[in-house]
Write an enzyme that holds these catalytic residues in place. Structure first.
Site, PDB file in Angstrom:
ATOM      1  N   ASP A  66     148.235 -53.113 -29.787  1.00 38.78           N
ATOM      2  CA  ASP A  66     147.901 -52.596 -28.462  1.00 38.78           C
ATOM      3  C   ASP A  66     148.439 -51.186 -28.247  1.00 38.78           C
ATOM      4  O   ASP A  66     148.186 -50.577 -27.205  1.00 38.78           O
ATOM      5  CB  ASP A  66     148.394 -53.543 -27.362  1.00 38.78           C
ATOM      6  CG  ASP A  66     149.888 -53.792 -27.396  1.00 38.78           C
ATOM      7  OD1 ASP A  66     150.455 -53.879 -28.504  1.00 38.78           O
ATOM      8  OD2 ASP A  66     150.505 -53.911 -26.317  1.00 38.78           O
ATOM      9  N   HIS A  67     149.148 -50.665 -29.248  1.00 40.48           N
ATOM     10  CA  HIS A  67     149.668 -49.299 -29.181  1.00 40.48           C
ATOM     11  C   HIS A  67     149.038 -48.373 -30.218  1.00 40.48           C
ATOM     12  O   HIS A  67     149.324 -47.174 -30.204  1.00 40.48           O
ATOM     13  CB  HIS A  67     151.184 -49.306 -29.357  1.00 40.48           C
ATOM     14  CG  HIS A  67     151.911 -49.992 -28.246  1.00 40.48           C
ATOM     15  ND1 HIS A  67     152.585 -49.308 -27.256  1.00 40.48           N
ATOM     16  CD2 HIS A  67     152.053 -51.314 -27.949  1.00 40.48           C
ATOM     17  CE1 HIS A  67     153.117 -50.170 -26.401  1.00 40.48           C
ATOM     18  NE2 HIS A  67     152.809 -51.397 -26.804  1.00 40.48           N
ATOM     19  N   ASP A 209     157.830 -50.391 -26.532  1.00 45.75           N
ATOM     20  CA  ASP A 209     158.309 -51.697 -26.087  1.00 45.75           C
ATOM     21  C   ASP A 209     159.806 -51.818 -26.331  1.00 45.75           C
ATOM     22  O   ASP A 209     160.329 -51.382 -27.363  1.00 45.75           O
ATOM     23  CB  ASP A 209     157.553 -52.803 -26.816  1.00 45.75           C
ATOM     24  CG  ASP A 209     156.080 -52.851 -26.417  1.00 45.75           C
ATOM     25  OD1 ASP A 209     155.681 -52.093 -25.517  1.00 45.75           O
ATOM     26  OD2 ASP A 209     155.335 -53.652 -27.012  1.00 45.75           O
TER      27      ASP A 209
END
Length: 319
Positions: A66-67, A209
């Site tokens: 997702d990054h 994160d």
């Protein structure tokens, strides 16, 4: 510096939020930098004034999809848009072959040089406008935050030095003020040597994160803006018993309050938090939890919203 959020959802996109991507925009001009590139980032860019041609570097915080899953498409589109200037891509070394093989397997030709740099070995990245350093974070995989510091912000001509060195006022001063190299009395003078900042440099931290905000204790001192994930609220964590290596809004807010962070921007929200305040849980739960622990300027990032860091040090939405 300005911040423009291209994706603020954690893990998966929602109808209102895409996955992680943040643009850091230089104060002067149209040049910008991308932190993380989740799937669909290039489509989000179409809804902004940002141009891929003006992108100066890409920074990836960690390997989770997702990054980074938006990288191949973004790079291919950069090539198709006619970009020719080199592009530096700073990312975990584990992703280097993935990027290269993806481009080769899809027969993608890039008309520009793509320079892959290992984030693990990055002591400092800089150009004439910014210095970028890293801070190690805590997640299920290695993760970093990127610290953007302005270099020589809003430069003004050092007239006292010019006068002291006997350089006469006139056209030479105008050339030096543009940072150009000029000749005077048989010597070459570099304009950058005669420019000095007109205000203190701004410092913005954009984190990947992280489940331990305290790791930012040193770099957060004196920072103008901290952008940090708030994937969950404490109530959800207490009910589920898991964090998956992420932070709660309460934990980040407590840290920011103790560190004296003036502007705290929360992002990377779990898809469970609805935009509709009539639904539960909703994004207001994240805001309320943070406000219970933090008295500074709090912002919950929204997709496609641009924020400007003003001379007064306050981060405000643009438009």
């Amino acid at each position: 510096m300005d911040l423009l959020f291209l994706g603020t959802s954690a893990g998966v996109p929602t109808k209102a939020r895409n996955v992680s991507a943040t643009a850091v925009i230089e104060t002067n001009g149209s040049h910008w930098y991308l932190v993380d590139c989740g799937e669909g980032t290039q489509h989000r860019l179409l809804h902004t004034p940002l141009s891929i041609r003006d992108l100066r570097a890409i920074f990836i915080t960690h390997v989770h999809g997702d990054h980074c899953f938006g990288l191949p498409g973004l790079l291919a589109s950069a090539g198709m848009s006619g970009r020719t200037q080199p592009l530096e891509l700073i990312l975990p070394v584990a992703l280097h072959d993935w990027v290269r093989q993806g481009l080769v397997a899809s027969d993608t030709f890039l008309p520009f040089e793509l320079r892959l740099l290992a984030v693990e070995e990055l002591a400092e990245w800089r150009n004439e406008a910014l210095q970028v350093t890293t801070v190690q974070l805590s997640h299920r995989v290695p993760s970093v935050g990127f610290v953007f510091t302005e270099l020589n912000p809003e430069p003004r001509l050092d007239t006292q030095r010019l006068q002291a060195e006997g350089i006469p006022r006139g056209p030479l001063w105008g050339e030096l003020a543009k940072g150009l190299t000029v000749q005077h009395d048989g010597q070459l003078l570099d304009g950058h040597d005669y420019l000095r900042p007109s205000r203190p440099p701004r410092r913005v931290i954009v984190c990947g994160d992280n489940d331990n905000p305290e790791l930012l204790a040193d770099v957060a001192k004196g920072a103008d803006v901290l952008v940090h994930e708030a994937t969950f609220t404490q109530a959800v964590v207490e009910r589920t018993g898991v964090t998956f290596g992420h932070s709660t809004a309460a934990a980040v807010a407590r840290f920011a309050e103790g560190a004296g962070v003036r502007n705290l921007v929360l992002t990377h929200f779990s898809a469970r938090y609805q935009s509709d305040p009539r639904r539960s849980p909703n994004i207001d739960n994240v805001r309320d939890e943070a406000l219970a622990h933090y008295s500074g300027q709090l912002t919950l990032a929204q997709d496609l919203q641009r924020y400007h860091l003003g001379r007064d040090g306050c981060l405000e939405p643009v438009g």
